[in-house]
Design an enzyme around this catalytic site. Structure first.
Site, PDB file in Angstrom:
ATOM      1  N   SER A  76       0.858  -1.192   0.000  1.00  3.58           N
ATOM      2  CA  SER A  76       0.000   0.000   0.000  1.00  3.58           C
ATOM      3  C   SER A  76       0.892   1.239   0.000  1.00  3.58           C
ATOM      4  CB  SER A  76      -0.870  -0.001   1.263  1.00  3.58           C
ATOM      5  OG  SER A  76      -1.444   1.277   1.465  1.00  3.58           O
ATOM      6  N   TYR A 125      -2.656  -1.671  10.232  1.00  2.00           N
ATOM      7  CA  TYR A 125      -2.566  -1.866   8.774  1.00  2.00           C
ATOM      8  C   TYR A 125      -1.205  -1.409   8.267  1.00  2.00           C
ATOM      9  CZ  TYR A 125      -4.029  -1.554   3.825  1.00  2.00           C
ATOM     10  OH  TYR A 125      -4.143  -1.696   2.454  1.00  2.00           O
TER      11      TYR A 125
HETATM   12  N1  LIG Z   1      -8.644  -0.581  -2.277  1.00  2.00           N
HETATM   13  C1  LIG Z   1      -7.640   0.163  -1.880  1.00  2.00           C
HETATM   14  O1  LIG Z   1      -7.771   1.390  -1.813  1.00  2.00           O
HETATM   15  C2  LIG Z   1      -6.311  -0.448  -1.511  1.00  2.00           C
HETATM   16  C3  LIG Z   1      -5.223   0.416  -1.326  1.00  2.00           C
HETATM   17  C4  LIG Z   1      -3.975  -0.130  -0.983  1.00  2.00           C
HETATM   18  C5  LIG Z   1      -3.834  -1.500  -0.855  1.00  2.00           C
HETATM   19  N2  LIG Z   1      -4.918  -2.310  -1.026  1.00  2.00           N
HETATM   20  C6  LIG Z   1      -4.690  -3.744  -0.854  1.00  2.00           C
HETATM   21  O2  LIG Z   1      -5.184  -4.434  -1.986  1.00  2.00           O
HETATM   22  C7  LIG Z   1      -5.555  -5.766  -1.617  1.00  2.00           C
HETATM   23  C8  LIG Z   1      -6.944  -6.055  -2.169  1.00  2.00           C
HETATM   24  O3  LIG Z   1      -7.875  -5.196  -1.536  1.00  2.00           O
HETATM   25  P1  LIG Z   1      -9.254  -4.727  -2.198  1.00  2.00           P
HETATM   26  O4  LIG Z   1      -9.205  -3.260  -2.301  1.00  2.00           O
HETATM   27  O5  LIG Z   1      -9.545  -5.541  -3.397  1.00  2.00           O
HETATM   28  O6  LIG Z   1     -10.262  -5.063  -1.004  1.00  2.00           O
HETATM   29  P2  LIG Z   1     -11.326  -6.229  -0.819  1.00  2.00           P
HETATM   30  O7  LIG Z   1     -11.726  -6.171   0.608  1.00  2.00           O
HETATM   31  O8  LIG Z   1     -12.369  -6.132  -1.855  1.00  2.00           O
HETATM   32  O9  LIG Z   1     -10.470  -7.546  -1.107  1.00  2.00           O
HETATM   33  C9  LIG Z   1      -9.701  -8.193  -0.135  1.00  2.00           C
HETATM   34  C10 LIG Z   1      -9.856  -9.676  -0.366  1.00  2.00           C
HETATM   35  O10 LIG Z   1      -9.043 -10.366   0.595  1.00  2.00           O
HETATM   36  C11 LIG Z   1      -9.825 -11.429   1.098  1.00  2.00           C
HETATM   37  N3  LIG Z   1      -9.366 -11.882   2.405  1.00  2.00           N
HETATM   38  C12 LIG Z   1      -9.451 -11.227   3.600  1.00  2.00           C
HETATM   39  N4  LIG Z   1      -8.972 -12.008   4.580  1.00  2.00           N
HETATM   40  C13 LIG Z   1      -8.565 -13.168   3.996  1.00  2.00           C
HETATM   41  C14 LIG Z   1      -7.980 -14.363   4.480  1.00  2.00           C
HETATM   42  N5  LIG Z   1      -7.716 -14.555   5.793  1.00  2.00           N
HETATM   43  N6  LIG Z   1      -7.680 -15.336   3.592  1.00  2.00           N
HETATM   44  C15 LIG Z   1      -7.957 -15.177   2.280  1.00  2.00           C
HETATM   45  N7  LIG Z   1      -8.528 -14.093   1.760  1.00  2.00           N
HETATM   46  C16 LIG Z   1      -8.824 -13.088   2.621  1.00  2.00           C
HETATM   47  C17 LIG Z   1     -11.230 -10.851   1.173  1.00  2.00           C
HETATM   48  O11 LIG Z   1     -12.211 -11.863   1.334  1.00  2.00           O
HETATM   49  C18 LIG Z   1     -11.313 -10.123  -0.163  1.00  2.00           C
HETATM   50  O12 LIG Z   1     -11.725 -10.952  -1.208  1.00  2.00           O
HETATM   51  C19 LIG Z   1      -5.460  -5.809  -0.091  1.00  2.00           C
HETATM   52  O13 LIG Z   1      -4.230  -6.421   0.280  1.00  2.00           O
HETATM   53  C20 LIG Z   1      -5.449  -4.357   0.306  1.00  2.00           C
HETATM   54  O14 LIG Z   1      -4.818  -4.132   1.545  1.00  2.00           O
HETATM   55  C21 LIG Z   1      -6.137  -1.829  -1.361  1.00  2.00           C
END
Ligand SMILES: NC(=O)c1ccc[n+]([C@@H]2O[C@H](COP(=O)([O-])OP(=O)(O)OC[C@H]3O[C@@H](n4cnc5c(N)ncnc54)[C@H](O)[C@@H]3O)[C@@H](O)[C@H]2O)c1
Length: 243
Positions: free
Chosen positions: A138, A151
């Site tokens: 991130s 986080y």
């Molecule tokens: N959306 C943003 O703004 C953003 C910014 C920076 C980083 N991220 C990172 O991107 C990645 C994806 O996030 P996203 O935005 O698609 O959010 P999201 O919540 O839609 O997706 C996260 C996914 O991880 C899965 N997950 C959670 N715990 C789990 C576990 N114990 N085992 C297996 N799967 C698990 C969830 O079920 C979900 O499908 C994450 O690592 C998040 O930290 C997102």
């Protein structure tokens, strides 16, 4: 576009959001994809949407046994070429209000999950003779941000582990890079109100949220031979948010 024809990739946390879009783009590029997630209904629905090239299995990234199952399933489809450690949890809480359970939940899913994933795929990638791992971190691990200590700690760990693993795995022909998204339009942002998200967007030099498709394009590049000379790199895709 068939540049990944026949190659097998594993996406942890692939049932929705960024991971689901990565699965769509990889399948478009001719790859076979295994998605693992704790969200079984969403994962199964995505696998049926994508057809024979995509399989789903339940995967809690904190479980060593379930990682073994995921790698075993991937290897029934062909040689494993790539892993995306995309699973993540995010609950922004100020430092003094963060209890141990919340801190440990972030550590277990975001940090331990990424470690277990990398460790699980190395033998399979050695059998393939090459491999690429992409760890989703991130912008908070580049510039940091207030009110999300758990986080932030876990995503800095992902950044650090990426570099440690890149050094260790380069002699085995396995590359490891980290991606650092800024605010991207997925369900993860629902932890804030719409007004709060709009205020955050105003602090981003390119004044909009990123899309899951944009992040998926970067991930696909890092998984493909086009990035063959990249390892241990940290790539921000954040509209300039980390500047
Ligand atoms: N959306 C943003 O703004 C953003 C910014 C920076 C980083 N991220 C990172 O991107 C990645 C994806 O996030 P996203 O935005 O698609 O959010 P999201 O919540 O839609 O997706 C996260 C996914 O991880 C899965 N997950 C959670 N715990 C789990 C576990 N114990 N085992 C297996 N799967 C698990 C969830 O079920 C979900 O499908 C994450 O690592 C998040 O930290 C997102």
């Amino acid at each position: 576009m068939n540049r990944l024809q026949g190659r097998v990739f594993l996406i942890a946390g692939g049932a929705r959001g960024l991971g689901a879009e990565q699965a769509r783009l990889l399948v478009d590029a001719g790859a076979k994809v295994v998605i693992g997630d704790v969200l079984e209904a969403e994962g199964e629905a995505l696998a049926s949407e994508l057809g024979a090239a995509c399989s789903f299995l339940p995967l809690d990234v904190t479980s060593e046994a379930q990682w073994s199952d995921a790698v075993a399933l991937a290897e029934t489809l062909g040689r494993l070429h790539g892993l995306v450690n995309n699973a993540g949890v995010y609950k922004p809480v100020p430092l003094v209000e963060t209890d141990t359970a919340e801190f440990e939940r972030h550590t277990r899913v975001n940090q331990l999950g990424t470690f277990l994933g990398m460790r699980a795929v190395v033998p399979a990638m050695e059998r393939t003779g090459t491999g690429a791992i992409v760890n989703i971190s991130s912008t908070v691990a580049l510039r940091s941000a207030p009110n999300a200590i758990a986080y932030t700690a876990s995503k800095w760990a992902v950044r650090g582990m990426t570099k440690a693993a890149a050094l260790e795995l380069a002699p085995r022909n396995i590359r490891v890079n980290s991606v650092h998204p800024g605010p991207i339009d997925t369900d993860m942002l629902n932890v804030r109100t719409r007004e709060e998200n709009l205020r955050r967007v105003q602090q981003v030099p390119i004044k909009r949220l990123g899309t899951a498709r944009e992040i998926a394009g970067l991930v696909l590049f890092l998984l493909s031979d086009g990035s063959a000379y990249m390892t241990g790199s940290e790539i921000a895709m954040d509209g300039g948010a980390a500047l």
